[in-house]
Write a protein that holds these residues in place. Sequence first.
Motif, PDB file in Angstrom:
ATOM      1  N   ALA A  42     -40.785  88.171  47.167  1.00 14.40           N
ATOM      2  CA  ALA A  42     -39.391  87.854  46.836  1.00 14.40           C
ATOM      3  C   ALA A  42     -38.391  88.695  47.604  1.00 14.40           C
ATOM      4  N   LEU A  43     -38.841  89.790  48.205  1.00 18.77           N
ATOM      5  CA  LEU A  43     -37.892  90.728  48.825  1.00 18.77           C
ATOM      6  C   LEU A  43     -37.015  90.083  49.899  1.00 18.77           C
ATOM      7  N   PRO A  44     -37.550  89.262  50.819  1.00 18.76           N
ATOM      8  CA  PRO A  44     -36.643  88.644  51.818  1.00 18.76           C
ATOM      9  C   PRO A  44     -35.565  87.779  51.160  1.00 18.76           C
ATOM     10  N   GLY A  45     -35.916  87.064  50.074  1.00 21.74           N
ATOM     11  CA  GLY A  45     -34.920  86.241  49.389  1.00 21.74           C
ATOM     12  C   GLY A  45     -33.835  87.080  48.753  1.00 21.74           C
ATOM     13  N   ILE A  46     -34.228  88.211  48.148  1.00 13.90           N
ATOM     14  CA  ILE A  46     -33.233  89.122  47.572  1.00 13.90           C
ATOM     15  C   ILE A  46     -32.322  89.667  48.671  1.00 13.90           C
ATOM     16  N   ALA A  47     -32.935  90.023  49.800  1.00 10.32           N
ATOM     17  CA  ALA A  47     -32.157  90.574  50.911  1.00 10.32           C
ATOM     18  C   ALA A  47     -31.139  89.562  51.434  1.00 10.32           C
ATOM     19  N   LEU A  48     -31.552  88.307  51.559  1.00 12.84           N
ATOM     20  CA  LEU A  48     -30.624  87.274  52.035  1.00 12.84           C
ATOM     21  C   LEU A  48     -29.479  87.078  51.049  1.00 12.84           C
ATOM     22  N   GLY A  49     -29.791  87.154  49.743  1.00 13.35           N
ATOM     23  CA  GLY A  49     -28.741  87.047  48.741  1.00 13.35           C
ATOM     24  C   GLY A  49     -27.721  88.166  48.863  1.00 13.35           C
ATOM     25  N   LEU A  50     -28.224  89.382  49.114  1.00 12.10           N
ATOM     26  CA  LEU A  50     -27.321  90.525  49.270  1.00 12.10           C
ATOM     27  C   LEU A  50     -26.501  90.418  50.556  1.00 12.10           C
ATOM     28  N   LEU A  51     -27.122  89.938  51.622  1.00 15.54           N
ATOM     29  CA  LEU A  51     -26.436  89.859  52.912  1.00 15.54           C
ATOM     30  C   LEU A  51     -25.365  88.765  52.934  1.00 15.54           C
ATOM     31  N   PHE A  52     -25.688  87.625  52.301  1.00 18.52           N
ATOM     32  CA  PHE A  52     -24.774  86.475  52.375  1.00 18.52           C
ATOM     33  C   PHE A  52     -24.044  86.221  51.054  1.00 18.52           C
ATOM     34  N   HIS A  53     -24.157  87.177  50.132  1.00 18.49           N
ATOM     35  CA  HIS A  53     -23.349  87.194  48.906  1.00 18.49           C
ATOM     36  C   HIS A  53     -23.572  85.949  48.032  1.00 18.49           C
ATOM     37  N   PHE A  54     -24.830  85.561  47.853  1.00 19.20           N
ATOM     38  CA  PHE A  54     -25.145  84.580  46.821  1.00 19.20           C
ATOM     39  C   PHE A  54     -26.111  85.220  45.827  1.00 19.20           C
ATOM     40  N   TYR A  55     -26.337  84.556  44.686  1.00 17.68           N
ATOM     41  CA  TYR A  55     -27.106  85.178  43.607  1.00 17.68           C
ATOM     42  C   TYR A  55     -28.549  85.460  44.072  1.00 17.68           C
ATOM     43  N   ILE A  98     -38.211  94.433  54.219  1.00 16.30           N
ATOM     44  CA  ILE A  98     -37.759  95.802  54.519  1.00 16.30           C
ATOM     45  C   ILE A  98     -36.863  95.817  55.752  1.00 16.30           C
ATOM     46  N   LEU A  99     -37.147  94.938  56.716  1.00 14.90           N
ATOM     47  CA  LEU A  99     -36.349  94.899  57.938  1.00 14.90           C
ATOM     48  C   LEU A  99     -34.914  94.429  57.681  1.00 14.90           C
ATOM     49  N   ILE A 100     -34.735  93.493  56.733  1.00 12.17           N
ATOM     50  CA  ILE A 100     -33.403  92.892  56.584  1.00 12.17           C
ATOM     51  C   ILE A 100     -32.659  93.336  55.325  1.00 12.17           C
ATOM     52  N   THR A 101     -33.317  94.051  54.394  1.00  7.86           N
ATOM     53  CA  THR A 101     -32.616  94.502  53.180  1.00  7.86           C
ATOM     54  C   THR A 101     -31.638  95.621  53.510  1.00  7.86           C
ATOM     55  N   PRO A 102     -30.365  95.491  53.095  1.00  5.61           N
ATOM     56  CA  PRO A 102     -29.408  96.584  53.329  1.00  5.61           C
ATOM     57  C   PRO A 102     -29.887  97.874  52.675  1.00  5.61           C
ATOM     58  N   THR A 103     -29.815  98.961  53.394  1.00  7.91           N
ATOM     59  CA  THR A 103     -30.335 100.247  52.897  1.00  7.91           C
ATOM     60  C   THR A 103     -29.665 100.656  51.587  1.00  7.91           C
ATOM     61  N   ALA A 104     -28.366 100.409  51.465  1.00  9.43           N
ATOM     62  CA  ALA A 104     -27.645 100.838  50.263  1.00  9.43           C
ATOM     63  C   ALA A 104     -28.113 100.112  49.007  1.00  9.43           C
ATOM     64  N   ASP A 105     -28.655  98.913  49.165  1.00  5.97           N
ATOM     65  CA  ASP A 105     -29.072  98.113  48.006  1.00  5.97           C
ATOM     66  C   ASP A 105     -30.572  98.141  47.782  1.00  5.97           C
TER      67      ASP A 105
END
Length: 279
Positions: A42-55, A98-105
């Motif tokens: 699930a991590l890439p999906g969470i990362a995309l949500g954080l990057l593109f501001h969707f749930y 890990i490559l695309i998840t923002p470090t702060a989140d």
Amino acid sequence: MSDSVVYSLVAGLVVGLAAGYVGSLMILKRMALVGDVLSHVALPGIALGLLFHFYPFFGAFVFLFAAVVATWFLERSTRLPLDAVIGVLFVFALAVGILITPTADLLDALFGDIASVGLFDALLAIGISLCILVVGRWIYHAVILSLISEDLAIAKKVKVGRVDFLYLLLVALVVAAGITVVGMLLVGAVVILPAVSAKNVSRSLAHYALLSAVLGMVTAAAGIALAALTNIQPGPLVVVTGTAVFVGTVAIKAKGVSLPLRPSARDDSKDGEPRRPTA
């Protein structure tokens, strides 16, 4: 008590209930680590949500659903062991995530953030958990029958492939919902710990599933309540609480004490293990 704590408790109660119920099947199918591995998918999906501001839940579920479809297809087309198929998906998704998840989140994604749970999260958790419980109850005996003997299940008109797919879909939903409560890294524990604890002290299959669901609900709520009191991230505290319950059931089992449970009329199994049919 703040609104976020109330919403977190509500989400924890219903997700813990559903996770414990589905987890009871995972233990019987010897898939205890599948939920833990799927959570990393699930991590890439969470990362995309954080990057593109969707749930983030929706991103997580899309990736989990894709992983379920890929697992179901690859297992049946290649006949590779289930854990091997999931292992391939796990390492690939973890690396991409890990490559695309923002470090702060990253820490919040890994361990959960009690302050981020709102009314929408709680309502979504209730809806998802109800769906999981209804569908899980519907396919429970079919899953058990196919576990005892796939040939017997087919003879009883059970569509084994469809049931397996629904079961994996429930696992994906539980993992996606659990990430909201305890974070990605620890969601596997929410599924595993209540089920193994219940298995230690249950005397029938029906009560094993029920007790697993109840323990999932209680440990999730207790961990979130402790997180609210101590201002610590809820994920580790939910896991610590669940582990303490597990140790308690080990002690109970070691002393030869069992809960006063009686097998139901529809259930002829003991010790949480389905009894194989005799000739």
